[in-house]
Write an enzyme that holds these catalytic residues in place. Structure first.
Site, PDB file in Angstrom:
ATOM      1  N   LYS A 228       0.836  -1.207   0.000  1.00  0.00           N
ATOM      2  CA  LYS A 228       0.000   0.000   0.000  1.00  0.00           C
ATOM      3  C   LYS A 228       0.868   1.253   0.000  1.00  0.00           C
ATOM      4  O   LYS A 228       1.731   1.411   0.849  1.00  0.00           O
ATOM      5  CB  LYS A 228      -0.904  -0.011   1.238  1.00  0.00           C
ATOM      6  CG  LYS A 228      -1.839  -1.220   1.263  1.00  0.00           C
ATOM      7  CD  LYS A 228      -2.600  -1.311   2.566  1.00  0.00           C
ATOM      8  CE  LYS A 228      -1.711  -1.595   3.740  1.00  0.00           C
ATOM      9  NZ  LYS A 228      -2.398  -1.892   4.989  1.00  0.00           N
ATOM     10  N   GLY A 263      -6.706   3.824  11.238  1.00  0.00           N
ATOM     11  CA  GLY A 263      -7.439   2.571  11.042  1.00  0.00           C
ATOM     12  C   GLY A 263      -7.682   2.206   9.583  1.00  0.00           C
ATOM     13  O   GLY A 263      -8.382   1.234   9.293  1.00  0.00           O
TER      14      GLY A 263
END
Ligand SMILES: Cc1ncc(COP(=O)(O)OP(=O)(O)O)c(N)n1
Ligand SMILES: Cc1ncsc1CCOP(=O)(O)O
Ligand SMILES: [Mg+2]
Length: 548
Positions: A228, A263
């Site tokens: 990512k 998160g």
């Protein structure tokens, strides 16, 4: 009994309010609902019902975040938002908030094992997702449990450092990840910092570095890797690199400007797990997960919770959205491109009808999506007509797009816009409209189609397939040009240009990959009766699809 032609799924038109709607077309991913609790004989009935209608189930094995933005709490909210049951094995309890992590209390390894046994032995878990695994012992306990109670898929989010920079698992845990857990994983989802740590602190600065990292982590045993790039500096959009052992795919997403990103990693991995539990293929699951995170961040960008630098975001944003409450469409359905009616102010004036009447007639005839292409309307007049058309389309469940004019689309809350190569770039349109709106882009070449996909478009319009007088100086691509673009496109395609009742069947019968329908102007609107022409064209398309 009236006979309805069976259409191949790829060409099936969506439901509309007209009687010819096809009853066998159902939304593919409607969330399933849990049976009510029951005891005694009712419990037996409930168990039988549960067998007939299982609830996709993700087990998260992760740490608790007292601030509830990340960890177990994020995982449960993400799964719930996607209609999936989420059980939880707590590996550690953290004291944390929007400022950082103030304390970590690891759950004893044996008790992690006991929780795993309780859930895995009883509750038909489909997919296990891991988050914070605070010790090598916990990783080993998990691997043993998975060998004893195998599941359909394992998603490993190698949480090592919190977003605030606090260390959540040490070097011996890393080694156990690499030696034991990765070879059992269906996907591993490190961010660049985690990828770097996993590979002995290599530096990762470019997309090419991310590809190399994905390949190196793949060699450690997982079936897929997603590196990512959200934390990569200097990148205008959030690019992730997906690797399945053969192909690297760059997944582009919007970089939402917000502090509420605490998160995101946990959420992305949980969404992947949830989609896998529902039966999605890996790449599809990753794409849905990315879109979910992007949408959640977009809808939460201005929320304020806590005083620290990184706030939580709202996983259940859909519950608050007025569109959701009104039961409007949530997602673009490519099948909506089947019969795309594009209005023309000049033609409507010529036949003495208003835009509203033209749109109403097209929908009555079975148009599955409508675009207002009003090249010479005054802004005020256009906006008023657009607002009326939004109401008409909403009540029929047909999406309404605006050609070129992002301002009008925003002001009337249309479902989206269609832009061409000389209009506003699709990525800028996306920034303005947000993730929930439909964006179509006109593309004549493979490079344009690739760019449209990278820019976050939902579909492309390709043409002119045949010569047309509706759009001046528009080159004709022919079937060959259409075929080239359709074959290369990663997005659904609608063909446009000179399409009418005499040639629409020849376009659909090409059976081209990604070709979902035809967009038509003059053959519907430069005619006396729009409804009759639309109905006729729809039936021609349906017959062509039934034949091919
Ligand atoms: C569905 C669809 N496809 C292509 C176009 C053409 O858009 P564009 O190239 O921007 O040209 P104009 O329509 O603005 O003249 C379209 N409108 N719809
Ligand atoms: C807007 C547009 N873009 C490519 S061809 C075209 C015109 C389509 O109009 P018609 O259906 O009347 O040929
Ligand atoms: Mg345009």
């Amino acid at each position: 009994m009236a006979s309805v032609p069976r259409l191949p799924a790829a060409h099936a038109p969506p439901r509309t309010s007209i009687p010819a709607a096809l009853p066998f077309l159902c939304p593919s991913s409607s969330p399933r609902v849990a049976p009510p609790p029951a005891t005694g004989p009712r419990r037996l009935v409930a168990v039988a019902a549960a067998r007939a209608m299982p609830w996709p189930h993700v087990l998260t094995v992760a740490g608790s975040d007292s601030g509830a933005g990340a960890g177990i709490q994020a995982d449960i909210k993400a799964c719930a938002a996607l209609g999936v049951y989420c059980s939880s094995v707590v590996t550690a309890v953290t004291a944390q908030n929007t400022v950082g992590v103030q304390g970590v209390h690891a759950v004893p390894e044996e008790f992690v094992g006991e929780q795993l046994r309780s859930v895995l032995s009883d509750m038909s878990v489909d997919v296990v997702k891991t988050g914070m695994l605070p010790s090598a012992g916990v990783v080993k306990v998990l691997c043993d449990s998975l060998r004893k109670f195998p599941v359909k898929a394992l998603v490993v989010d190698p949480v090592m450092v919190s977003t605030s920079g606090d260390t959540l698992s040490g070097p011996s845990t890393l080694a156990t990840y690499r030696d034991e857990l990765f070879s059992m994983a269906d996907i591993v989802t490190p961010n660049v910092k985690e990828a770097s740590k996993l590979l002995g602190d290599v530096s990762l600065h470019t997309i090419s570095d991310m590809r190399n990292a994905a390949e190196s982590i793949y060699k450690l045993g997982p079936k897929h890797v997603l590196v990512k790039g959200g934390d990569m500096p200097d990148s205008p959009d959030a690019i992730d690199v997906f690797f399945d052992g053969k192909e690297f795919i760059e997944l582009h997403g919007l970089r939402i400007r917000t502090h509420n990103t605490h998160g995101t990693g946990c959420t992305l991995a949980s969404c992947i797990a949830a989609e896998l539990a529902k039966g999605a293929k890996m790449l599809q699951a990753v794409q849905v997960a990315k879109k979910f995170v992007e949408s959640a961040l977009y809808h939460s960008k201005d929320l304020v919770i806590g005083n620290g630098p990184q706030g939580p975001f709202d996983h259940l944003f859909n519950l608050k959205s007025p569109l959701y409450k009104m039961g409007s469409r949530q997602k673009f359905n490519p099948d909506d491109l089947f019969l795309y009616a594009v209005t023309d102010s000049g033609m409507n004036k010529k036949w003495g009808r208003s835009i509203k009447d033209a749109v109403r007639a097209a929908i009555e005839g079975g148009a599955t999506i409508v675009q207002l292409r009003e090249k010479d309307s005054e802004t005020r007049e256009f906006l008023e007509a657009a607002k009326a058309c939004v109401e008409i389309c909403k009540s029929s469940g047909v999406p309404l797009l605006i050609n070129d004019r992002i301002d009008i689309a925003l002001a009337c809350n249309a479902d989206g816009v269609h832009v061409g190569q000389s209009d506003m770039p699709a990525w800028e349109v996306r920034e303005l409209l947000g993730p929930g709106k439909i964006i179509g882009v006109s593309c004549k070449t493979v490079a344009q189609a690739e760019q449209a996909w990278k820019d976050g478009a939902d579909y492309i319009g390709c043409g002119g397939v045949f010569p047309t007088t509706t759009k001046a100086n528009n080159p004709t691509l022919g079937f060959d040009g259409l075929r080239t673009v359709c074959s290369a496109s990663k997005l659904p395609v609608v063909a446009i240009g000179g399409i009418n009742a005499g040639n629409a069947d020849s376009v659909m019968e090409l059976g081209l990959p990604n070709l979902k329908g035809v967009a038509v102007v003059s053959a519907l609107f430069d005619r006396e009766c729009v409804m009759t022409e639309t109905r006729n064209l729809r039936s021609i398309l349906m017959n062509a699809c039934a034949r091919s």
